[in-house]
Design a protein around this motif. Structure first.
Motif, PDB file in Angstrom:
ATOM      1  N   VAL A 155       8.757   3.870 -14.694  1.00 34.57           N
ATOM      2  CA  VAL A 155       9.394   3.109 -13.622  1.00 34.57           C
ATOM      3  C   VAL A 155       8.549   1.859 -13.397  1.00 34.57           C
ATOM      4  O   VAL A 155       7.355   1.947 -13.134  1.00 34.57           O
ATOM      5  N   LYS A 156       9.173   0.712 -13.530  1.00 34.18           N
ATOM      6  CA  LYS A 156       8.455  -0.556 -13.373  1.00 34.18           C
ATOM      7  C   LYS A 156       8.282  -0.872 -11.895  1.00 34.18           C
ATOM      8  O   LYS A 156       9.229  -0.739 -11.102  1.00 34.18           O
ATOM      9  N   VAL A 157       7.089  -1.284 -11.520  1.00 32.80           N
ATOM     10  CA  VAL A 157       6.786  -1.642 -10.132  1.00 32.80           C
ATOM     11  C   VAL A 157       6.342  -3.094 -10.081  1.00 32.80           C
ATOM     12  O   VAL A 157       5.307  -3.462 -10.638  1.00 32.80           O
ATOM     13  N   GLU A 158       7.145  -3.931  -9.462  1.00 30.91           N
ATOM     14  CA  GLU A 158       6.775  -5.341  -9.253  1.00 30.91           C
ATOM     15  C   GLU A 158       5.742  -5.402  -8.130  1.00 30.91           C
ATOM     16  O   GLU A 158       5.917  -4.781  -7.088  1.00 30.91           O
ATOM     17  N   ILE A 159       4.675  -6.152  -8.353  1.00 32.42           N
ATOM     18  CA  ILE A 159       3.575  -6.189  -7.391  1.00 32.42           C
ATOM     19  C   ILE A 159       3.659  -7.468  -6.554  1.00 32.42           C
ATOM     20  O   ILE A 159       3.668  -8.579  -7.104  1.00 32.42           O
ATOM     21  N   HIS A 160       3.727  -7.286  -5.218  1.00 35.65           N
ATOM     22  CA  HIS A 160       3.849  -8.418  -4.303  1.00 35.65           C
ATOM     23  C   HIS A 160       2.679  -8.434  -3.326  1.00 35.65           C
ATOM     24  O   HIS A 160       1.959  -7.442  -3.169  1.00 35.65           O
ATOM     25  N   ASP A 161       2.518  -9.561  -2.649  1.00 36.36           N
ATOM     26  CA  ASP A 161       1.409  -9.720  -1.700  1.00 36.36           C
ATOM     27  C   ASP A 161       1.495  -8.706  -0.564  1.00 36.36           C
ATOM     28  O   ASP A 161       0.467  -8.237  -0.064  1.00 36.36           O
ATOM     29  N   GLU A 162       2.730  -8.364  -0.137  1.00 38.17           N
ATOM     30  CA  GLU A 162       2.883  -7.394   0.951  1.00 38.17           C
ATOM     31  C   GLU A 162       2.309  -6.037   0.554  1.00 38.17           C
ATOM     32  O   GLU A 162       1.705  -5.334   1.379  1.00 38.17           O
ATOM     33  N   MET A 163       2.482  -5.652  -0.694  1.00 38.23           N
ATOM     34  CA  MET A 163       1.933  -4.389  -1.182  1.00 38.23           C
ATOM     35  C   MET A 163       0.406  -4.419  -1.152  1.00 38.23           C
ATOM     36  O   MET A 163      -0.242  -3.447  -0.754  1.00 38.23           O
ATOM     37  N   LYS A 164      -0.154  -5.540  -1.564  1.00 36.82           N
ATOM     38  CA  LYS A 164      -1.614  -5.671  -1.573  1.00 36.82           C
ATOM     39  C   LYS A 164      -2.170  -5.631  -0.159  1.00 36.82           C
ATOM     40  O   LYS A 164      -3.233  -5.046   0.082  1.00 36.82           O
ATOM     41  N   ASP A 165      -1.444  -6.233   0.779  1.00 31.97           N
ATOM     42  CA  ASP A 165      -1.878  -6.199   2.180  1.00 31.97           C
ATOM     43  C   ASP A 165      -1.900  -4.760   2.696  1.00 31.97           C
ATOM     44  O   ASP A 165      -2.809  -4.368   3.441  1.00 31.97           O
ATOM     45  N   GLU A 166      -0.894  -3.968   2.306  1.00 34.59           N
ATOM     46  CA  GLU A 166      -0.868  -2.570   2.740  1.00 34.59           C
ATOM     47  C   GLU A 166      -2.041  -1.798   2.141  1.00 34.59           C
ATOM     48  O   GLU A 166      -2.679  -0.994   2.828  1.00 34.59           O
ATOM     49  N   VAL A 167      -2.352  -2.044   0.870  1.00 31.98           N
ATOM     50  CA  VAL A 167      -3.484  -1.372   0.230  1.00 31.98           C
ATOM     51  C   VAL A 167      -4.782  -1.716   0.952  1.00 31.98           C
ATOM     52  O   VAL A 167      -5.609  -0.832   1.225  1.00 31.98           O
ATOM     53  N   ARG A 168      -4.973  -2.973   1.289  1.00 28.30           N
ATOM     54  CA  ARG A 168      -6.179  -3.382   2.023  1.00 28.30           C
ATOM     55  C   ARG A 168      -6.256  -2.677   3.374  1.00 28.30           C
ATOM     56  O   ARG A 168      -7.319  -2.217   3.799  1.00 28.30           O
ATOM     57  N   SER A 169      -5.114  -2.596   4.064  1.00 27.48           N
ATOM     58  CA  SER A 169      -5.073  -1.937   5.369  1.00 27.48           C
ATOM     59  C   SER A 169      -5.401  -0.456   5.244  1.00 27.48           C
ATOM     60  O   SER A 169      -6.159   0.094   6.062  1.00 27.48           O
ATOM     61  N   LEU A 170      -4.850   0.208   4.235  1.00 24.20           N
ATOM     62  CA  LEU A 170      -5.101   1.635   4.046  1.00 24.20           C
ATOM     63  C   LEU A 170      -6.569   1.906   3.746  1.00 24.20           C
ATOM     64  O   LEU A 170      -7.168   2.828   4.303  1.00 24.20           O
ATOM     65  N   PHE A 171      -7.172   1.098   2.885  1.00 29.79           N
ATOM     66  CA  PHE A 171      -8.583   1.294   2.573  1.00 29.79           C
ATOM     67  C   PHE A 171      -9.469   1.019   3.791  1.00 29.79           C
ATOM     68  O   PHE A 171     -10.492   1.679   3.986  1.00 29.79           O
ATOM     69  N   LYS A 172      -9.074   0.058   4.606  1.00 28.58           N
ATOM     70  CA  LYS A 172      -9.827  -0.218   5.825  1.00 28.58           C
ATOM     71  C   LYS A 172      -9.822   1.006   6.735  1.00 28.58           C
ATOM     72  O   LYS A 172     -10.862   1.389   7.298  1.00 28.58           O
ATOM     73  N   GLN A 173      -8.652   1.639   6.895  1.00 32.14           N
ATOM     74  CA  GLN A 173      -8.558   2.850   7.707  1.00 32.14           C
ATOM     75  C   GLN A 173      -9.357   3.991   7.091  1.00 32.14           C
ATOM     76  O   GLN A 173     -10.048   4.744   7.792  1.00 32.14           O
ATOM     77  N   MET A 174      -9.270   4.127   5.771  1.00 34.52           N
ATOM     78  CA  MET A 174      -9.991   5.195   5.076  1.00 34.52           C
ATOM     79  C   MET A 174     -11.499   5.061   5.269  1.00 34.52           C
ATOM     80  O   MET A 174     -12.203   6.037   5.547  1.00 34.52           O
ATOM     81  N   HIS A 175     -12.015   3.857   5.130  1.00 34.80           N
ATOM     82  CA  HIS A 175     -13.449   3.633   5.335  1.00 34.80           C
ATOM     83  C   HIS A 175     -13.842   3.917   6.779  1.00 34.80           C
ATOM     84  O   HIS A 175     -14.931   4.449   7.042  1.00 34.80           O
ATOM     85  N   HIS A 176     -12.959   3.562   7.708  1.00 29.82           N
ATOM     86  CA  HIS A 176     -13.240   3.812   9.125  1.00 29.82           C
ATOM     87  C   HIS A 176     -13.401   5.307   9.376  1.00 29.82           C
ATOM     88  O   HIS A 176     -14.374   5.747  10.010  1.00 29.82           O
ATOM     89  N   TYR A 177     -12.457   6.106   8.878  1.00 30.07           N
ATOM     90  CA  TYR A 177     -12.542   7.555   9.049  1.00 30.07           C
ATOM     91  C   TYR A 177     -13.742   8.132   8.294  1.00 30.07           C
ATOM     92  O   TYR A 177     -14.445   9.008   8.802  1.00 30.07           O
ATOM     93  N   PHE A 178     -13.964   7.648   7.088  1.00 28.79           N
ATOM     94  CA  PHE A 178     -15.043   8.199   6.255  1.00 28.79           C
ATOM     95  C   PHE A 178     -16.410   7.907   6.874  1.00 28.79           C
ATOM     96  O   PHE A 178     -17.293   8.776   6.904  1.00 28.79           O
ATOM     97  N   ASP A 179     -16.594   6.693   7.375  1.00 27.63           N
ATOM     98  CA  ASP A 179     -17.880   6.336   7.980  1.00 27.63           C
ATOM     99  C   ASP A 179     -18.151   7.169   9.229  1.00 27.63           C
ATOM    100  O   ASP A 179     -19.311   7.498   9.524  1.00 27.63           O
ATOM    101  N   ARG A 180     -17.103   7.501   9.967  1.00 34.00           N
ATOM    102  CA  ARG A 180     -17.247   8.325  11.178  1.00 34.00           C
ATOM    103  C   ARG A 180     -17.216   9.816  10.863  1.00 34.00           C
ATOM    104  O   ARG A 180     -17.457  10.627  11.759  1.00 34.00           O
ATOM    105  N   ARG A 181     -16.906  10.161   9.608  1.00 37.00           N
ATOM    106  CA  ARG A 181     -16.721  11.559   9.194  1.00 37.00           C
ATOM    107  C   ARG A 181     -15.694  12.237  10.101  1.00 37.00           C
ATOM    108  O   ARG A 181     -15.897  13.341  10.604  1.00 37.00           O
ATOM    109  N   HIS A 182     -14.585  11.531  10.289  1.00 28.84           N
ATOM    110  CA  HIS A 182     -13.553  11.990  11.225  1.00 28.84           C
ATOM    111  C   HIS A 182     -12.321  12.460  10.468  1.00 28.84           C
ATOM    112  O   HIS A 182     -11.860  11.803   9.536  1.00 28.84           O
TER     113      HIS A 182
END
Length: 219
Positions: A155-182
């Motif tokens: 399945v071909k996935v076209e990559i757009h800036d909105e997708m990249k913004d979501e990835v950045r947001s998700l990793f930001k949340q993940m690091h927040h939880y991981f750093d707090r061990r929450h």
């Protein structure tokens, strides 16, 4: 910087973004609390990846170079992982490769069990892989592929800036939880039925009554 240095910098596993997009609590149970449980879905997924994960295998097919189990990383996202397959297509807008003539455009291909999902957990993982490759090779990747074992096709996935913004947001949340061990609270839904950590998470219990009240009643 060596790959081992990533652990010292609290780099997160790239594959974890799929778990986080599916359920932040599932991700935390696996990556923060280091808990894991297998069901038939995870076993099938491992079998599918065994077909692709052949490290250091490099194959040339005409104007296409295929690399399997390629290590990738992103300093911006603070993540590292493995691409199942990266196809380097000869392209005028690509990048030079050691030992090869011409320039090549990297296209990640992620192998998945089953069929395309309603959610976007597979897509964000694929986009994260593309972002890592873009950062490493200084290029732009316009699309990538998800190969699903049940339907035996890509399945071909076209990559757009909105997708990249979501990835950045998700990793930001993940690091927040991981750093707090929450570990976040559970948000129950139909997805809970297919979760390999259902017995550890206890979504029915967590969504119905607080643990303290449960323990008081039990005692």
């Amino acid at each position: 910087m060596s790959w081992k240095d990533n652990e010292d910098l609290n780099y997160l596993m790239l594959s974890g973004i799929q778990h986080f997009r599916f359920c932040p609590r599932q991700w935390a149970l696996i990556h923060v609390e280091q808990q894991w449980a297998e069901n038939v879905l995870t076993i099938e997924g491992q079998h599918v990846h065994e077909k692709a994960d052949q490290p250091f295998l490099r194959e040339k097919r005409g104007k296409k170079l295929i690399v399997r189990a390629m290590p990738i990383r992103s300093h911006n996202l603070r993540t590292s992982g493995i691409c199942d397959v990266v196809e380097f297509h000869e392209h005028k807008d690509g990048v030079p490769l050691h030992g090869e003539i011409g320039t090549y455009l990297p296209i990640p291909v992620e192998y998945k069990r089953g069929k395309p999902k309603k959610g976007e957990e597979d897509i964000v993982q694929l986009v994260a892989q593309a972002m890592c490759l873009e950062e490493m090779l200084l290029c732009d990747i316009p699309y990538a592929y998800l190969f699903y074992d049940e339907i035996k096709r890509r399945v071909k996935v076209e990559i757009h800036d909105e997708m990249k913004d979501e990835v950045r947001s998700l990793f930001k949340q993940m690091h927040h939880y991981f750093d707090r061990r929450h570990t976040p609270k559970v948000k129950t839904g139909k997805h809970c039925a297919s979760c390999s950590l259902q017995n550890l998470c206890l979504p029915e219990l967590m969504s119905s009554i607080k643990v303290r009240r449960y323990m008081e009643r039990y005692l």
